[in-house]
Design a protein around this motif. Structure first.
Motif: not given
Length: 363
Positions: A132-135, A175, A180-184, A188, A212
């Motif tokens: 889960d790269i974003y979270g 990180t 925040p990981v604000a990636w497209r 990701v 995720p």
């Protein structure tokens, strides 16, 4: 001394004994020696089951109905199982298991961490990849301090940090918790593959990937590029969760990754004051889903304050409360998962996943 005839008869009884983890007779995985006062029995399995020692010894004594002292040794050899397509295996890892859910909030990450720890207690070498790269949450759940970073070997390979005997790699180690990981999507999936392939996994029997939620970019990248031996679906009995879990199962079926079973989380609420059980999210939803897709229910876990609190504190319940009922359920799930994977030898449907195409017409 035990005569050859007696030993043959006793071994036949053991071979017909049902393995509670696979649901099948054990078969010819036993060895036996003995004399007038004792029997020494060895069991060789394709999955780890060290925590089953006491209960299995009791079953054996009852089945054999023998007055002699009985000792049992349980050994295991975990082998690499078939994966989808012709994807090259991951160095240092025998089997990759994806833990997934169709939606968020069903306890997938908590299930992943406790299942991995339970498998390690059974005697396996285990790792966790937080996909889960974003979270990412596995760093916190496994009790790593803020600012934990992996060591780097040869300016290329990450050495995964270890907690409770389990190797862990997560975006959380690369990180800060406030970044925040604000990636497209492509960034990701690229990060996921880099973390996965550039981590120096050390001789793992099982690598659990905490997926995720959903069926998007990361799931498709996993199907195309990562040799996955099987998947586990985590759901609650709630209708909306089951609807999304169906999508998860359908996705794995389409990409030729076997679904090893369903874990029904938050199955019942147990009142902390009176002990009353109440199925507040519905009843037997996981069993219905498993029956629909001809897979096993690996286990049912209660909605438990202790499970949540201990995971948030970095001391998962399998570690912090080893004698609890919940830990016993996780241990059972781990053994059933290992047994199911070990028996999943049929690679007749082991075909390469082909990306779907979209066509348009004037019809």
């Amino acid at each position: 001394m035990t005569t050859n005839t007696q030993q043959t008869e006793l071994l036949a009884i053991l071979e017909s004994l049902i393995d509670e983890n696979s649901g099948q007779p054990y078969g010819s995985v036993w060895q036996m020696t003995g004399d007038e006062s004792r029997l020494h029995i060895s069991l060789n399995l394709g999955y780890p089951a060290e925590m089953e020692q006491a209960s299995l010894e009791a079953r054996i004594k009852t089945a054999l109905d023998d007055s002699r002292e009985i000792t049992l040794d349980i050994a295991h050899e975990v082998k690499s199982q078939p994966t989808q397509g012709n994807i090259t295996g991951l160095k240092g890892v025998k089997n990759i298991i994806a833990v997934a859910s169709g939606k968020g909030g069903v306890g997938k990450s908590t299930t992943t961490v406790n299942l991995a720890l339970a498998m390690a207690k059974e005697g396996a070498r285990v790792g966790i990849l937080d996909a889960d790269i974003y979270g990412p949450s596995q760093g916190m759940m496994m009790g790593f301090a803020d600012g934990t970073r992996p060591e780097v070997r040869e300016d290329k390979f990450f050495i995964p940090p270890t907690a409770y005997g389990v190797q862990v790699m997560s975006m959380a180690f690369l990180t800060t918790k406030d970044t925040p990981v604000a990636w497209r999507g492509p960034m990701v999936t690229g990060a996921l593959m880099q973390i996965l392939t550039q981590t120096d996994w050390n001789d793992l029997d099982y690598l659990f990937i905490d997926m995720p939620p959903g069926t998007g970019d990361i799931q498709l990248t996993l199907a195309q590029k990562v040799p996955v031996a099987g998947s586990v679906i985590v759901t609650t009995p709630q209708d909306i969760a089951l609807l999304d879990a169906r999508r998860g199962i359908e996705m794995f079926n389409k990409v030729k990754i076997p679904v090893l079973g369903v874990v029904e989380n938050m199955s019942t609420h147990i009142c902390s004051n009176c002990g009353h059980h109440e199925a507040i999210f519905g009843d037997e939803g996981g069993a219905s889903l498993a029956k629909e897709y001809s897979v096993n229910v690996l286990g049912k876990l209660p909605l438990s304050l202790a499970i949540r609190e201990q995971s948030d504190a970095g001391k998962p319940i399998v570690i912090d409360a080893p004698e609890s009922d919940a830990t016993g359920i996780y241990q059972s799930i781990a053994r059933k998962l290992g047994a199911t994977l070990a028996g999943n030898q049929d690679s007749s449907d082991n075909k390469q996943f082909v990306m779907p195409t979209i066509g348009m017409s004037d019809d």
